[in-house]
Design a protein around this motif. Sequence first.
Motif, PDB file in Angstrom:
ATOM      1  N   LEU A   1     107.227  58.367  68.236  1.00  0.00           N
ATOM      2  CA  LEU A   1     106.434  58.069  69.427  1.00  0.00           C
ATOM      3  C   LEU A   1     107.165  56.997  70.233  1.00  0.00           C
ATOM      4  CD1 LEU A   1     104.037  58.453  71.208  1.00  0.00           C
ATOM      5  CD2 LEU A   1     102.679  56.979  69.714  1.00  0.00           C
TER       6      LEU A   1
ATOM      7  N   VAL B   1      98.386  60.342  73.779  1.00  0.00           N
ATOM      8  CA  VAL B   1      99.774  60.089  74.162  1.00  0.00           C
ATOM      9  C   VAL B   1     100.025  60.485  75.604  1.00  0.00           C
ATOM     10  CG1 VAL B   1     102.173  60.637  73.609  1.00  0.00           C
ATOM     11  CG2 VAL B   1     100.507  60.384  71.764  1.00  0.00           C
ATOM     12  N   GLU B   2      99.369  61.532  76.082  1.00  0.00           N
ATOM     13  CA  GLU B   2      99.606  61.970  77.457  1.00  0.00           C
ATOM     14  C   GLU B   2      99.107  60.957  78.484  1.00  0.00           C
ATOM     15  OE1 GLU B   2      95.948  64.229  75.901  1.00  0.00           O
ATOM     16  OE2 GLU B   2      97.940  63.599  75.197  1.00  0.00           O
TER      17      GLU B   2
ATOM     18  N   VAL C   1     108.488  62.402  72.227  1.00  0.00           N
ATOM     19  CA  VAL C   1     108.219  62.689  70.823  1.00  0.00           C
ATOM     20  C   VAL C   1     109.120  63.847  70.426  1.00  0.00           C
ATOM     21  CG1 VAL C   1     106.521  63.387  69.111  1.00  0.00           C
ATOM     22  CG2 VAL C   1     105.825  61.929  71.021  1.00  0.00           C
TER      23      VAL C   1
ATOM     24  N   THR D   1     102.664  66.579  73.179  1.00  0.00           N
ATOM     25  CA  THR D   1     101.990  65.318  72.872  1.00  0.00           C
ATOM     26  C   THR D   1     100.480  65.463  72.717  1.00  0.00           C
ATOM     27  OG1 THR D   1     101.900  64.813  75.240  1.00  0.00           O
ATOM     28  CG2 THR D   1     103.774  63.954  73.997  1.00  0.00           C
TER      29      THR D   1
END
Length: 468
Positions: free
Chosen positions: A163, A227-228, A239, A272
């Motif tokens: 990440l 994550v987005e 990633v 992600t």
Amino acid sequence: MQLGGLLLVCLLQAQLGTRWTRGENRTPPERSVLTRTSPQRLRGARSAPSPPQGGRLDITFLPDNMSHIVEDSQRYYSWQSFGPDDGRTQDLWIDLDSLHTSQVRIHGILSNAHRQAARVALSFDFPFYGHYLRQIIVATGGFIFMGEITHRMLTATQYIAPLMANFDPSFSINSTVRYSDNGHLFVVQWDKVRLKDREAEGAFTFQAALHRNGTVVFNYREVPVPVERINSTEHPVKVGMSDAFMANLPSAHIADAKQRTIYEYHRVEINTTTIVSGSAFEFTPLPTCLQHTSCDLCLGSNLTSGCGWCNTLQRCSDGIDRLRQEWLDYNCPEEAEGACEDYYPQSPEESTLSSSSYSSAAPTSSSAKFRDDVVTGEPPEHTRMTENAAIIAGVVGALVLVVALTLLAVYYINTHPTLAPPFYLMQRRSNNYWPAMKFRNQDCPSGYGEVELTGHEKEGFIEAEQCC
């Protein structure tokens, strides 16, 4: 009058069209664009004397936040994803808290820094895209740099990123970067790290596990923010994995100067949206041409395709790996077009034997005697003894000369201690001279500190200085 005006309008349109065409053909002098470099394009340029166009990444002028998705061909890795409810997820997680304290190290520099990277020496050779690596660079931003040449743009290519984001472990005393190496498995864990300027949104805990057989595992224990939703303006968000090859090309701006250029030839990019707390990804390496150590295996293996053998380098490759520049420099694309028989010519002895066998159908007495002499090839006994005696005498004479010179030097130093040569040696007879490590940082706010090794490592890693 109207006819003259019409002619004038047509003339102006023609001039504007010419200028527009010239403007389209011009390229800005300091613009570099990262585009996709597919394996098919690279193979099409195997006979080219220089690396192909496309996929070029000029680290001198590339903005920090530039990124481009490269579709994965699944040529180098296959992978599986596991959700929070999958039993495999718990099996893949490496619990560092359950290990003995001597087996886990907290990296003091990375745990108290932002945008820093430090080199770590592995206890085993780790295969990455078919290349065996013994040293890696762990960064505070949630990724491992796998390149051999460090530079400002560590986040661009050649990475393993569970990440990659703008994490700042220095925010809290509980935020650490820990790692463990047992000789078969290397694990690095970003533990309770927070995003820079978004610390209130929660702490992330995740790890990357590098197995000796080349398998890579991403484990996610705590992901408080999707994550987005992580902003990539100040720092790239990635990633997956990536590899590239480097080339020194003539600079377009400075005469007789070389410009380091990176070509990214493959990237594994994970969606992600599938990364949540308790999820995991397992990457399994696929066979590559580089694993073959002989021409027969290189060209005859059913595990790989498109391989060629370079007899000069004694290497099997498809020309698409981080050693591509060397592959081109040694004219390997032309050698790779041949067959194994081209690299194993008939030896002179075999040639003599075959010719003698061919002529044995009706031999004469003189020809038969000649063939026997060639096949045995043994010199007379007295000649062989003379040669051995000469070699032994030469070796003994050299040893006697070395011993005599050594005794003479010792005697001279003891009887003349105040002269310059003996005094110089006495001053430097201590072994306490350690080369200093050199560090360089360029534009700390926008990039990672560059780590450069010039001497011995301190406890297995190099400590980079803090950004000012």
